[in-house]
Design a protein around this motif. Structure first.
Motif, PDB file in Angstrom:
ATOM      1  N   PHE A  28     -60.571  23.110  45.983  1.00 47.84           N
ATOM      2  CA  PHE A  28     -61.697  22.519  46.474  1.00 47.84           C
ATOM      3  C   PHE A  28     -62.547  23.782  46.845  1.00 47.84           C
ATOM      4  CE2 PHE A  28     -63.873  20.108  49.817  1.00 47.84           C
ATOM      5  CZ  PHE A  28     -64.085  18.921  49.195  1.00 47.84           C
ATOM      6  N   ASN A  29     -63.922  23.404  46.796  1.00 48.73           N
ATOM      7  CA  ASN A  29     -64.939  24.213  47.294  1.00 48.73           C
ATOM      8  C   ASN A  29     -65.010  24.615  48.661  1.00 48.73           C
ATOM      9  OD1 ASN A  29     -67.183  25.891  47.462  1.00 48.73           O
ATOM     10  ND2 ASN A  29     -68.727  24.014  46.726  1.00 48.73           N
ATOM     11  N   PRO A  30     -64.614  25.810  49.066  1.00 48.68           N
ATOM     12  CA  PRO A  30     -64.669  25.906  50.448  1.00 48.68           C
ATOM     13  C   PRO A  30     -66.085  25.614  51.331  1.00 48.68           C
ATOM     14  CG  PRO A  30     -63.673  27.839  49.247  1.00 48.68           C
ATOM     15  CD  PRO A  30     -64.449  26.774  48.278  1.00 48.68           C
ATOM     16  N   GLY A  31     -67.108  25.856  50.427  1.00 45.93           N
ATOM     17  CA  GLY A  31     -68.403  25.741  51.359  1.00 45.93           C
ATOM     18  C   GLY A  31     -68.672  24.101  51.487  1.00 45.93           C
ATOM     19  N   ASP A  32     -68.216  23.239  50.352  1.00 48.84           N
ATOM     20  CA  ASP A  32     -68.324  21.957  50.606  1.00 48.84           C
ATOM     21  C   ASP A  32     -67.134  21.329  51.863  1.00 48.84           C
ATOM     22  OD1 ASP A  32     -70.091  21.406  48.754  1.00 48.84           O
ATOM     23  OD2 ASP A  32     -68.379  20.958  47.331  1.00 48.84           O
ATOM     24  N   PHE A  33     -65.997  21.924  51.838  1.00 53.48           N
ATOM     25  CA  PHE A  33     -65.182  21.779  53.021  1.00 53.48           C
ATOM     26  C   PHE A  33     -65.478  22.012  54.435  1.00 53.48           C
ATOM     27  CE2 PHE A  33     -61.498  23.589  55.521  1.00 53.48           C
ATOM     28  CZ  PHE A  33     -60.926  22.122  55.802  1.00 53.48           C
ATOM     29  N   PHE A  34     -66.312  23.157  54.540  1.00 49.29           N
ATOM     30  CA  PHE A  34     -66.649  23.642  55.654  1.00 49.29           C
ATOM     31  C   PHE A  34     -67.779  22.789  56.122  1.00 49.29           C
ATOM     32  CE2 PHE A  34     -65.453  28.325  54.370  1.00 49.29           C
ATOM     33  CZ  PHE A  34     -64.260  27.968  54.932  1.00 49.29           C
ATOM     34  N   LEU A  35     -68.811  22.283  55.179  1.00 51.34           N
ATOM     35  CA  LEU A  35     -69.773  21.393  55.913  1.00 51.34           C
ATOM     36  C   LEU A  35     -69.190  19.976  56.222  1.00 51.34           C
ATOM     37  CD1 LEU A  35     -72.583  22.067  53.138  1.00 51.34           C
ATOM     38  CD2 LEU A  35     -72.565  22.640  55.448  1.00 51.34           C
ATOM     39  N   ASP A  36     -68.236  19.461  55.375  1.00 46.32           N
ATOM     40  CA  ASP A  36     -67.834  18.450  55.934  1.00 46.32           C
ATOM     41  C   ASP A  36     -67.130  18.411  57.363  1.00 46.32           C
ATOM     42  OD1 ASP A  36     -68.692  17.013  53.722  1.00 46.32           O
ATOM     43  OD2 ASP A  36     -66.800  17.505  52.478  1.00 46.32           O
ATOM     44  N   LEU A  37     -66.281  19.658  57.562  1.00 41.30           N
ATOM     45  CA  LEU A  37     -65.678  19.906  58.682  1.00 41.30           C
ATOM     46  C   LEU A  37     -66.727  20.090  59.946  1.00 41.30           C
ATOM     47  CD1 LEU A  37     -63.099  20.413  60.026  1.00 41.30           C
ATOM     48  CD2 LEU A  37     -63.097  22.875  59.601  1.00 41.30           C
ATOM     49  N   VAL A  38     -67.770  20.725  59.944  1.00 39.82           N
ATOM     50  CA  VAL A  38     -68.526  20.988  61.098  1.00 39.82           C
ATOM     51  C   VAL A  38     -69.719  20.038  61.092  1.00 39.82           C
ATOM     52  CG1 VAL A  38     -67.829  23.103  61.167  1.00 39.82           C
ATOM     53  CG2 VAL A  38     -70.017  22.516  59.880  1.00 39.82           C
ATOM     54  N   SER A  39     -69.849  18.846  60.399  1.00 43.00           N
ATOM     55  CA  SER A  39     -71.102  18.087  60.243  1.00 43.00           C
ATOM     56  C   SER A  39     -70.608  16.897  61.153  1.00 43.00           C
ATOM     57  CB  SER A  39     -71.418  17.389  58.747  1.00 43.00           C
ATOM     58  OG  SER A  39     -71.678  18.511  58.119  1.00 43.00           O
ATOM     59  N   ILE A  40     -71.643  16.462  61.938  1.00 42.80           N
ATOM     60  CA  ILE A  40     -71.353  15.137  62.786  1.00 42.80           C
ATOM     61  C   ILE A  40     -71.995  13.944  62.016  1.00 42.80           C
ATOM     62  CG2 ILE A  40     -72.107  13.960  64.897  1.00 42.80           C
ATOM     63  CD1 ILE A  40     -72.381  16.808  66.155  1.00 42.80           C
ATOM     64  N   ASP A  41     -71.055  13.005  62.024  1.00 39.52           N
ATOM     65  CA  ASP A  41     -71.442  11.862  61.337  1.00 39.52           C
ATOM     66  C   ASP A  41     -72.018  10.576  62.317  1.00 39.52           C
ATOM     67  OD1 ASP A  41     -71.609   9.448  59.726  1.00 39.52           O
ATOM     68  OD2 ASP A  41     -69.425   9.594  59.180  1.00 39.52           O
ATOM     69  N   THR A  85     -68.029  14.824  66.627  1.00 40.73           N
ATOM     70  CA  THR A  85     -68.526  15.558  67.701  1.00 40.73           C
ATOM     71  C   THR A  85     -67.473  16.427  68.450  1.00 40.73           C
ATOM     72  OG1 THR A  85     -70.390  14.092  68.213  1.00 40.73           O
ATOM     73  CG2 THR A  85     -69.838  15.686  69.954  1.00 40.73           C
ATOM     74  N   GLU A  86     -66.278  15.527  68.592  1.00 41.88           N
ATOM     75  CA  GLU A  86     -65.027  16.018  69.306  1.00 41.88           C
ATOM     76  C   GLU A  86     -64.407  17.099  68.556  1.00 41.88           C
ATOM     77  OE1 GLU A  86     -60.631  14.605  71.164  1.00 41.88           O
ATOM     78  OE2 GLU A  86     -62.185  13.089  70.297  1.00 41.88           O
ATOM     79  N   THR A  87     -64.583  16.834  67.049  1.00 47.30           N
ATOM     80  CA  THR A  87     -64.134  18.065  66.110  1.00 47.30           C
ATOM     81  C   THR A  87     -64.826  19.250  66.414  1.00 47.30           C
ATOM     82  OG1 THR A  87     -63.065  16.524  64.637  1.00 47.30           O
ATOM     83  CG2 THR A  87     -63.368  18.553  64.017  1.00 47.30           C
ATOM     84  N   VAL A  88     -66.172  19.236  66.302  1.00 43.16           N
ATOM     85  CA  VAL A  88     -66.957  20.291  66.397  1.00 43.16           C
ATOM     86  C   VAL A  88     -66.883  21.131  67.788  1.00 43.16           C
ATOM     87  CG1 VAL A  88     -69.358  20.953  66.585  1.00 43.16           C
ATOM     88  CG2 VAL A  88     -68.781  19.459  64.736  1.00 43.16           C
ATOM     89  N   LEU A  89     -66.766  20.292  68.906  1.00 42.88           N
ATOM     90  CA  LEU A  89     -66.571  21.137  70.097  1.00 42.88           C
ATOM     91  C   LEU A  89     -65.231  21.491  70.189  1.00 42.88           C
ATOM     92  CD1 LEU A  89     -67.885  18.183  72.554  1.00 42.88           C
ATOM     93  CD2 LEU A  89     -68.832  20.256  72.047  1.00 42.88           C
ATOM     94  N   LYS A  90     -64.161  21.289  69.656  1.00 47.85           N
ATOM     95  CA  LYS A  90     -62.836  21.821  69.591  1.00 47.85           C
ATOM     96  C   LYS A  90     -63.059  23.239  68.795  1.00 47.85           C
ATOM     97  CE  LYS A  90     -59.913  17.866  70.361  1.00 47.85           C
ATOM     98  NZ  LYS A  90     -58.899  17.047  69.861  1.00 47.85           N
ATOM     99  N   LEU A  91     -63.754  22.985  67.649  1.00 42.22           N
ATOM    100  CA  LEU A  91     -63.677  24.366  66.805  1.00 42.22           C
ATOM    101  C   LEU A  91     -64.424  25.297  67.529  1.00 42.22           C
ATOM    102  CD1 LEU A  91     -64.497  22.570  63.192  1.00 42.22           C
ATOM    103  CD2 LEU A  91     -62.458  23.837  63.823  1.00 42.22           C
ATOM    104  N   GLY A  92     -65.605  24.888  68.268  1.00 40.83           N
ATOM    105  CA  GLY A  92     -66.538  26.015  68.848  1.00 40.83           C
ATOM    106  C   GLY A  92     -65.780  26.637  69.735  1.00 40.83           C
ATOM    107  N   ASP A  93     -64.768  25.801  70.670  1.00 37.89           N
ATOM    108  CA  ASP A  93     -64.114  26.094  71.704  1.00 37.89           C
ATOM    109  C   ASP A  93     -62.992  27.176  71.274  1.00 37.89           C
ATOM    110  OD1 ASP A  93     -65.457  24.921  73.748  1.00 37.89           O
ATOM    111  OD2 ASP A  93     -63.889  23.173  73.641  1.00 37.89           O
ATOM    112  N   ALA A  94     -62.387  26.920  69.987  1.00 37.10           N
ATOM    113  CA  ALA A  94     -61.281  27.637  69.535  1.00 37.10           C
ATOM    114  C   ALA A  94     -61.850  28.908  69.041  1.00 37.10           C
ATOM    115  CB  ALA A  94     -60.737  26.957  68.259  1.00 37.10           C
ATOM    116  N   PHE A  95     -62.933  28.881  68.411  1.00 34.99           N
ATOM    117  CA  PHE A  95     -63.655  30.294  68.359  1.00 34.99           C
ATOM    118  C   PHE A  95     -63.807  31.124  69.200  1.00 34.99           C
ATOM    119  CE2 PHE A  95     -67.293  33.043  66.649  1.00 34.99           C
ATOM    120  CZ  PHE A  95     -66.642  33.763  65.729  1.00 34.99           C
TER     121      PHE A  95
END
Length: 682
Positions: free
Chosen positions: A290-303, A314-324
């Motif tokens: 799977f294309n990593p670029g497509d995967f990352f965009l799907d992961l950090v986009s807000i629907d 939004t909850e996923t994005v907040l968790k990823l930001g906190d984790a980083f």
């Protein structure tokens, strides 16, 4: 596969060969590379009005460092802040009401100096704005004339060699002598436009390159070729930043570092090849093949399609930001590259690009003696050379726009013939011919004015992007560009009224002697130059053709109203008399009337009442008896100077301004930094 590899090799082969020809230059590029570091970088703008006004954060406390020899890809969904971050790092964030840019940007460990940094960096815009009627070779040669720093670089032989090598490097050999083109003129392909745009910035051999969406509008192979070229440039010691939306897997694998953004926050910053393992450790595994670029965009986009999907993403994005941020707080400081010692990196004011070390030679190109250390001049060439080069380019643009010239020529002749036919009746009464002549002269002034002001209204709005890019690169002074632009229009501006006058003057049976005919042509030419100057002023003071096209008719109608034909100056309020002096149509009509009627004897039939026997009586009725033809022509000339001075001032003021970076104004905890490892080169 062999063809693709061969094409890619040709695409960058010349650059590598050129670099090999001068080891000293390559040494400067590598050892004197530019490290870019940003700390707590934040940007916000005001949105809404009145009670609804609020600050909208665009960037949120970003921190990171980019070393020479690396390609840093800035990725994220639409609205994540990719271009905003790129502009902030490049010093090109447009100033806006309520905008606030804060943080610190260090160049080789020292605070960024805007002037020096712009001379060492290049910014390739997403929009490929270039002159439509210039060929690829001419476009690059023009950039070489204005940007090459070496003294010997101004020779034609050197430029031909330099530009020829660059054309080969960018894979533009087949398109070298093809015009750029636009929506009306067929030109090069989209990929060739992108590479030409990149080549313009490579002329000065920048140490830092910023590119905004360089692969947009390209097919996968062309996109891969562009990024492959950037990777080779980075291998030669440059620091490359690329904002990109959705790269293919082949393109993604060429990136050294990845900065992944969402809602202005960093979701990841580190070696691109370690991004997949990092997110896998957080429970977000990228599927195989799977294309990593497509995967990352799907992961950090807000629907935003449904409230449930929005809350979940939004909850996923907040968790990823906190984790980083947690990851950075634990390992970032321990693994971050230590700050350079003062003096360990070359100060940017003393750095020299490869083009500084080149001089013309026969074969191969050999480096001349190194220039003395110290700050480089603001402009590579003097004002005279700037004007000469810019005038040559502008004149070619005018001459090659044959469609516009033909249309304007035909329109001029149609009006000239129509006017001649309207006044072609013979044996007319001399007394009634006075009205015919005054009306015809006023019509000529108005007709030529409208015919000249229209074509130049779009001059500056359409070229604004080009001028902005070239001015940011310190290619030339604004005065050199403006004068070259104005003078390039003069052959057409002066030629059309002469054609118009040669047709209409004998048909109207005006004074038939060479002196008055010559003065008539001078007046008509000055009228056209006046109208063109006014059109240039309106164009320079507005930001779009639509805006200029809305303002110009209003100014023209007012100028026409005070032109001396509809309203006699003696019947005006005193303050309007002074205002009417700004009407160039008034000065043109006055000059034409004086040239025709002053000292003219007019026949009068026997027994006729209220007979006008001399032209001076006509001038008295028009309130022009106290005016000489010299003063009228002087009025035209004065307005030409006034309009051009105001246009240059307006053009300077209408150039965009940029946000000032406020150091440490909004302290925030670091949101990103380089991950473990430095990113192994390809």
């Amino acid at each position: 596969i062999a063809m693709r590899v061969g094409h890619a090799s040709l695409f960058v082969g010349t650059w590598l060969a050129l670099s090999a020809c001068f080891a000293a230059g390559a040494s400067v590029a590598t050892n004197g590379g530019v490290q870019v570091e940003w700390k707590d970088l934040s940007y916000s703008v005001e949105v809404g009005k009145g009670p609804q006004r609020a600050n909208k954060p665009i960037l949120r406390g970003l921190t990171g460092v980019a070393e020479p020899g690396h390609v840093v890809a800035i990725m994220g969904p639409t609205g994540s802040g990719k271009t905003s971050l790129l502009n902030a790092l490049a010093g090109r964030t447009l100033a806006s009401s309520g905008g606030n840019l804060s943080g610190d940007i260090l160049i080789n460990g020292e605070k960024r100096d805007e002037g020096s940094f712009r001379r060492l960096s290049a910014y390739v815009q997403q929009d490929d704005v270039m002159y439509a009627h210039q060929t690829v070779r001419e476009t690059l040669q023009m950039a070489a004339k204005l940007r090459l720093q070496a003294a010997d670089a101004q020779s034609g032989e050197y430029r031909d060699q330099f530009v020829g090598s660059l054309i080969q490097q960018l894979g533009l050999v087949k398109a070298a002598d093809t015009v750029i083109g636009d929506e009306k003129t067929r030109g090069v392909s989209g990929g060739e436009r992108k590479r030409t745009n990149l080549g313009i910035e490579l002329i000065s051999d920048p140490s830092v390159i910023f590119l905004d969406e360089p692969t947009s509008g390209l097919d996968s192979f062309q996109a891969e070729s562009v990024i492959h070229t950037l990777a080779k440039l980075a291998d030669n010691g440059r620091t490359v930043f690329v904002s990109i939306h959705q790269p293919s897997s082949a393109v993604f694998n060429m990136f050294d570092y990845l900065l992944l953004l969402s809602e202005g926050q960093a979701m990841y910053y580190g070696p691109a090849k370690k991004a997949v393992p990092y997110f896998s450790s957080l429970g977000h595994r990228c599927p195989n093949l799977f294309n990593p670029g497509d995967f990352f965009l799907d992961l950090v986009s807000i629907d935003y399609r449904t409230s449930e999907a929005r809350n979940q993403t939004t909850e996923t994005v907040l968790k990823l930001g906190d984790a980083f941020r947690r990851h950075w707080s634990k390992t970032g400081h321990a693994t971050a590259r230590p700050a350079p010692k003062k003096g360990s990196l070359t100060p940017i004011a003393r750095m020299r690009s490869l083009s500084d070390l080149l001089a013309s030679g026969v074969r191969p190109i050999t480096p001349p003696p190194a220039p003395p250390l110290g700050p480089r001049p603001k402009y590579a060439v003097g004002w005279g050379q700037q004007f000469s080069a810019l005038y040559g380019r502008a004149a070619k643009e005018v001459a090659r726009d044959t469609q516009s010239i033909v249309v304007r020529g035909i329109t001029t002749m149609i009006f000239a013939v129509a006017l001649s036919v309207a006044y072609s009746k013979k044996d007319i009464d001399a007394q009634k011919a006075i009205q015919d002549k005054t009306g015809a002269m006023f019509f000529m002034a108005v007709n030529q004015a409208f015919g000249m002001i229209g074509p130049v209204l779009g001059s500056f709005p359409t070229e604004r992007g080009i001028v902005l890019r070239e001015r940011m690169a310190r290619s030339y002074r604004l005065s050199a560009y403006y004068l070259a632009k104005v003078w390039s229009e003069m052959p057409v501006v002066c030629g059309l009224p002469i054609v118009f006058g040669c047709i209409t003057y004998p048909a109207l049976r005006l004074r038939r002697d060479l002196k008055h005919f010559g003065i008539f042509l001078v007046i008509m030419v000055l009228n056209s130059v006046c109208a063109t100057s006014l059109g240039i002023l309106v164009s320079a003071a507005t930001s779009s053709f639509r805006e200029a096209n809305s303002i110009a008719p209003v100014i023209m109608v007012i100028s026409l109203l005070f032109g001396g034909f509809y309203v006699n100056s003696q019947n005006m309020h005193p303050f309007l008399v002074g205002l009417s002096q700004l009407s160039f149509i008034r000065h043109t009509f006055a000059a034409l009337s004086i040239n025709e009627f002053q000292g003219l004897r007019i026949p009068c039939a026997k027994g006729a009442k209220d007979c006008v026997t001399g032209g001076d009586q006509v001038l008295a009725r028009l309130s022009l008896d106290g005016l000489s033809i010299g003063k009228a022509i002087l009025g035209q000339t004065a307005l030409i100077g006034l309009f051009n001075v105001l246009a240059l001032v307006a053009l300077r003021r209408n150039m965009p301004s940029y946000e000032v970076l406020k150091s440490g104004q909004v302290p925030q905890p670091p949101c990103d930094g380089p991950m473990e490892g430095e990113g192994k080169k390809r």
